[in-house]
Design a protein around this motif. Structure first.
Motif, PDB file in Angstrom:
ATOM      1  N   LYS A   1       0.277   7.179  -7.208  1.00  0.00           N
ATOM      2  CA  LYS A   1       0.886   5.488  -6.543  1.00  0.00           C
ATOM      3  C   LYS A   1       2.090   5.313  -5.594  1.00  0.00           C
ATOM      4  O   LYS A   1       2.243   4.986  -4.947  1.00  0.00           O
ATOM      5  CB  LYS A   1       1.518   3.696  -7.501  1.00  0.00           C
ATOM      6  CG  LYS A   1       2.388   4.827  -8.872  1.00  0.00           C
ATOM      7  CD  LYS A   1       4.019   4.906  -8.885  1.00  0.00           C
ATOM      8  CE  LYS A   1       4.973   4.822  -9.685  1.00  0.00           C
ATOM      9  NZ  LYS A   1       6.395   4.406  -9.058  1.00  0.00           N
TER      10      LYS A   1
ATOM     11  N   ARG B   1       3.067  -0.228  -6.949  1.00  0.00           N
ATOM     12  CA  ARG B   1       2.095   0.819  -5.418  1.00  0.00           C
ATOM     13  C   ARG B   1       2.597  -0.196  -4.209  1.00  0.00           C
ATOM     14  O   ARG B   1       2.510  -0.962  -3.905  1.00  0.00           O
ATOM     15  CB  ARG B   1       0.894   1.061  -5.879  1.00  0.00           C
ATOM     16  CG  ARG B   1       0.187  -0.525  -6.003  1.00  0.00           C
ATOM     17  CD  ARG B   1      -0.694  -0.194  -6.156  1.00  0.00           C
ATOM     18  NE  ARG B   1      -1.689  -2.086  -6.450  1.00  0.00           N
ATOM     19  CZ  ARG B   1      -3.139  -1.864  -7.453  1.00  0.00           C
ATOM     20  NH1 ARG B   1      -3.755  -0.864  -7.861  1.00  0.00           N
ATOM     21  NH2 ARG B   1      -3.695  -3.740  -7.042  1.00  0.00           N
TER      22      ARG B   1
ATOM     23  N   TRP C   1      -1.350  -7.088 -10.541  1.00  0.00           N
ATOM     24  CA  TRP C   1      -0.901  -6.786  -9.352  1.00  0.00           C
ATOM     25  C   TRP C   1      -0.028  -7.930  -8.455  1.00  0.00           C
ATOM     26  O   TRP C   1      -1.002  -8.669  -8.072  1.00  0.00           O
ATOM     27  CB  TRP C   1      -0.993  -5.622  -8.699  1.00  0.00           C
ATOM     28  CG  TRP C   1      -1.893  -4.323  -8.886  1.00  0.00           C
ATOM     29  CD1 TRP C   1      -2.735  -3.726  -9.197  1.00  0.00           C
ATOM     30  CD2 TRP C   1      -0.732  -3.320  -8.979  1.00  0.00           C
ATOM     31  NE1 TRP C   1      -3.283  -2.707 -10.240  1.00  0.00           N
ATOM     32  CE2 TRP C   1      -1.564  -2.504 -10.316  1.00  0.00           C
ATOM     33  CE3 TRP C   1       0.353  -3.587  -8.905  1.00  0.00           C
ATOM     34  CZ2 TRP C   1      -0.698  -0.842 -10.600  1.00  0.00           C
ATOM     35  CZ3 TRP C   1       0.872  -1.693  -9.413  1.00  0.00           C
ATOM     36  CH2 TRP C   1      -0.324  -0.537  -9.946  1.00  0.00           C
TER      37      TRP C   1
END
Length: 427
Positions: free
Chosen positions: A357, A78, A101
């Motif tokens: 995303k 993303r 992430w």
């Protein structure tokens, strides 16, 4: 400072009096470039610090957990505010599945930390680095594939997966022993609960209020030429173009032009998504999410609503390497006034579509007003107004360069509808 030294070193100055306007412009340009790079680097650093602060103390995996069963995959990515990219590291273990992430720089930091314990010779290589952030979708897909290969090979280094997963840098990077599976399950349940709260758009009073506010803003902008912040910047392809600076410095646009076709042909032509791709180069497509009941809306608003829907629209990026593509989720309402004037109002309704995303979600209030010219039914006036916050971090020069094109939209449409053979489809 470095930019100034370079500028002076290459300007062949013999004394201060030789410092003319061109030299000043050269230094100014270099300073601006240097400032831009400094801001980018500082934002990258801030992102790393925020990510680091979000980490909790790493504990050992639970007893009985078989590390040989643990799998790791880079499943997605993303883009954050047009500045940097995060990659979704999915970890599947005995307890379940969770993800963290991570940025590319954190993969690099992990490799550096492991090199102290294992040496550089046994560690796999990362995909090549880039000095600037690259937002191009194809580049990001290839980098994601490369990171997947890196992780897969890393877990097979020096004694295999079980030994590698005992190393603290890798445990922290993957979030092992941090109770993330339970946290992920709680977040999932909360998201499902929130999703159930989304109202039926036909019964959503806040949606009606959004529309009324947007309609008033568009009507006010259309009723004046200059004034209320709008400034006439001249004609572009025979369209009167106006710009306005929004509260946050965003550029709003307004264009007024003549289109050589009847009003009903124009609105029908513009309502076809395939036609829009011909006059809006960045438009990719639109999806209807919810259809509203026109009769209910007409009664509530005291206007003749002909079409109303919650729509999700996708747009490409004008500079894919620098700027992320955008999307919008809007309430779109088309109605005809007693005097025959056709109006289309769009206003953001983000609660009806989760962010995607690969896009940055823009916020928009926009409108198109079509009026037949008195005494000439085959000509009409088209006023298009866009008040948009693109969100993210698009450089102002990109926004400013695109603004006149948005103003002159009616000129592009006019060129397309001059072919009278297409009129019958919309009359």
């Amino acid at each position: 400072f470095v930019a100034c030294i370079i500028a002076f070193a290459t300007s062949d100055l013999k004394n201060v009096s030789d410092f003319d306007v061109s030299n000043k412009q050269q230094v100014t340009l270099l300073l601006l470039v240097f400032l831009y790079l400094a801001i980018r680097v500082s934002l990258w650093t801030v992102g790393d610090e925020v990510e680091a602060q979000a980490e909790v103390e790493t504990k050992s995996p639970k007893k009985g957990q078989d590390l040989e069963n643990l799998t790791v995959k880079i499943a997605d990515h993303r883009i954050i505010d047009d500045i940097y990219t995060q990659y979704k590291v999915v970890v599947t273990c005995d307890e379940g599945e969770y993800w963290v992430w991570r940025r590319f720089s954190q993969f690099d930091t992990l490799r550096t930390a492991l090199r102290k314990d294992l040496g550089s010779g046994v560690l796999p290589k990362l995909p090549s680095k880039t000095f600037f952030s690259n937002m191009d979708p194809e580049f990001l897909e290839k980098r994601q594939e490369g990171l997947n290969e890196f992780i897969a090979q890393l877990l097979e280094c020096e004694g295999g997966k079980k030994k590698m997963l005992q190393l603290d840098p890798l445990k922290q990077f993957l979030g092992l022993g941090q109770g993330r599976v339970a946290a992920m399950e709680r977040a999932k349940k909360e998201a499902e609960t929130e999703a159930k709260k989304v109202n039926d758009p036909n019964k959503d009073p806040q949606l009606i209020q959004k529309f009324i506010k947007a309609r008033n803003e568009i009507e006010k902008a259309a009723s004046i030429g200059e004034g209320d912040g709008w400034k006439f910047i001249g004609k572009r392809q025979e369209v009167q173009c106006y710009l306005k600076k929004g509260i946050e410095g965003h550029t709003f646009t307004k264009g007024v032009g003549i289109v050589n076709c009847p009003s009903e042909v124009l609105i029908g032509f513009m309502g076809d998504p395939e036609n829009r791709k011909k006059y809006d180069e960045m438009f990719k497509g639109v999806t209807n999410l919810h259809q509203l009941d026109e009769n209910i809306l007409s009664a509530k608003l005291n206007i003749k609503v002909e079409q109303a829907a919650i729509q999700w629209s996708e747009f490409s990026s004008p500079f894919p390497s620098l700027v992320t593509a955008r999307d919008i989720c809007t309430l779109s309402v088309r109605y005809t006034e007693p005097n025959g004037r056709i109006v289309v109002i769009l206003v953001s309704a983000d609660e009806y579509k989760k962010p995607v995303k690969k896009y940055v979600r823009a916020t928009v209030t926009a409108g198109v007003i079509i009026e037949a010219l008195p005494g000439n039914p085959n000509k009409c006036t088209m006023t298009n107004i866009t008040m948009m916050d693109p969100n993210g971090n698009i450089p102002q020069w990109i926004i400013s360069s695109m603004a006149p094109e948005r103003c002159a939209q009616s000129s592009k449409v006019d060129q397309l509808v001059k072919d009278r053979s297409i009129w019958a489809k919309y009359q």
